[in-house]
Design an enzyme around this catalytic site. Sequence first.
Site, mmCIF file in Angstrom:
data_model
loop_
_atom_site.group_PDB
_atom_site.id
_atom_site.type_symbol
_atom_site.label_atom_id
_atom_site.label_comp_id
_atom_site.label_asym_id
_atom_site.label_seq_id
_atom_site.Cartn_x
_atom_site.Cartn_y
_atom_site.Cartn_z
ATOM 1 C CB SER A 25 -0.881 0.031 1.249
ATOM 2 O OG SER A 25 -1.808 -1.011 1.214
ATOM 3 N NE ARG A 29 -2.573 4.673 0.396
ATOM 4 C CZ ARG A 29 -3.162 3.505 0.142
ATOM 5 N NH1 ARG A 29 -2.450 2.510 -0.391
ATOM 6 N NH2 ARG A 29 -4.447 3.324 0.401
ATOM 7 C CD GLN A 171 -8.003 -0.995 -3.218
ATOM 8 O OE1 GLN A 171 -9.022 -1.229 -3.871
ATOM 9 N NE2 GLN A 171 -6.975 -1.817 -3.181
ATOM 10 C CG ASP A 316 -5.346 -7.140 2.176
ATOM 11 O OD1 ASP A 316 -6.485 -7.283 1.702
ATOM 12 O OD2 ASP A 316 -4.622 -6.149 1.922
ATOM 13 N NE ARG A 389 -2.895 -9.640 0.475
ATOM 14 C CZ ARG A 389 -1.714 -9.027 0.566
ATOM 15 N NH1 ARG A 389 -0.683 -9.662 1.086
ATOM 16 N NH2 ARG A 389 -1.558 -7.801 0.156
HETATM 17 C C1 S3P Z 1 -5.646 -1.348 0.144
HETATM 18 C C2 S3P Z 1 -6.859 -1.361 0.782
HETATM 19 C C3 S3P Z 1 -7.639 -2.594 1.014
HETATM 20 C C4 S3P Z 1 -6.767 -3.840 0.870
HETATM 21 C C5 S3P Z 1 -5.915 -3.792 -0.366
HETATM 22 C C6 S3P Z 1 -4.995 -2.585 -0.329
HETATM 23 C C7 S3P Z 1 -4.961 -0.048 -0.058
HETATM 24 O O1 S3P Z 1 -8.690 -2.685 0.094
HETATM 25 O O2 S3P Z 1 -7.580 -4.992 0.863
HETATM 26 O O3 S3P Z 1 -5.128 -4.951 -0.487
HETATM 27 O O4 S3P Z 1 -3.764 -0.035 -0.376
HETATM 28 O O5 S3P Z 1 -5.627 0.985 0.105
HETATM 29 P P1 S3P Z 1 -10.067 -1.841 0.233
HETATM 30 O O6 S3P Z 1 -9.714 -0.433 0.152
HETATM 31 O O7 S3P Z 1 -10.921 -2.292 -0.897
HETATM 32 O O8 S3P Z 1 -10.650 -2.191 1.525
#
Ligand code: S3P
Length: 429
Positions: A25, A29, A171, A316, A389
């Site tokens: 993540s 970003r 997200q 996750d 995963r």
């Molecule tokens: C993520 C947010 C999560 C997560 C994904 C990565 C992110 O998803 O499951 O692997 O980097 O913002 P959601 O935003 O759909 O909950």
Amino acid sequence: MENQLKLSKPEHGLNGELQVPGDKSISHRAVMFGSVAEGKTTIRNFLMGEDCLSTISCFRKLGVKIDINADEVTVEGNGWDSLSEPSEVLDTGNSGTTTRLMMGLLSGRPFHSVMLGDESIAKRPMKRVTDPLKLFGTAIDGRDEANFTPLSIRGGNLKAIRYKLPVASAQVKSAILLAGLQADGVTEVVEPQRTRDHTEKMIVEFGGEVERVEDTIKVRGGQVLRGAKVYVPGDISSAAFFMTAAAIVPNSSITLKNVGLNETRTGIVEVMKKMGARMEVTERPGSGERIGDIMVETSELQGTEIGGDLIPALIDEIPVIALLATQAEGTTIIKDAEELKVKETNRIDAVVQELKKLGADIEATDDGMIIKGKKSLQGAEVHSWGDHRIGMTLAVASLITESPVYLENADAIKISYPNFFEDLGKLVE
Ligand code: S3P
């Protein structure tokens, strides 16, 4: 069988120290913020997994100069205007984060772009992002009323919005914040449950301002961001596989070094402690993202109940937590996790079907699963479903099965952990 791996349990336990790769993540970003900031951004310990490489490739197509040197990435940003209309389709591969966050970012840019990913992305719901982006004033379209890829965007001239998220999703929240940073006025996002806050932290790291008041995040449009030096902590979602392995493989003790300990991500630590895992978390003081070491030893585990506000903090990790639960005494109930159905695969179906093949007592429910332990597992032919995963969960399961596990499409693991098997090899005595 093509792309099939034979995996067997180690003769002794798993022992030693490991530095897991950078957080997925945060890596995504850092490239995105570096691209729209003024000046140079350097990113150390960047995750060189396929998903994050998709983000780099998209931003290169948008005209940003990005260099890769070992695990360090340099991004030459030139403000929001550094992005230009791409002459090619932006291929987001298997990455939901690339697709959704980039949509937010591009909705503020005054040009046309088209996004397309792989077969898994084509099935994932995008209306949750395109709906709020349309409210900002973006022209956005796609299959089934802008719910599925391919998606096309013509952005620019955004007006700030106040938006209550119908689902807890970092997200979607991040896409809105990235659009909000380019909109006229102050954008507000209301979260039904707290989700990972790496975007908010990164706005601050890049010299911007963002405010959180209870469940509302506020961001002012028109902010200038400045290039930064980012260190990406180890990904707790990758560490989770070795934390589980250490707890369930006899005679094991593993220390995971420099893991990100952001409290919106550490649900697995809370759950493992509640299940009785022998573990110690040592945090190091510092600014920005929290970081530290996690030590786990072979443990006697008890079943537990997981649901509510804890779910976004471990969403996750649920596949591997399900495996952990097969080795706990009693019943584990995982609920309020219907979001699992719209991840890289339907992770409720994938986990239940594949762990059943190994002999687990596990049943799917509408919003999660019920696992009864403790069950000894046997080898079988299993499939990753093309989901990293699920692949790693099954690879960890093979460390305790009586006979070998044959894992099909193990390659999917490269999405988030290209050196997973090499790292596992380092822990086998
Ligand atoms: C993520 C947010 C999560 C997560 C994904 C990565 C992110 O998803 O499951 O692997 O980097 O913002 P959601 O935003 O759909 O909950």
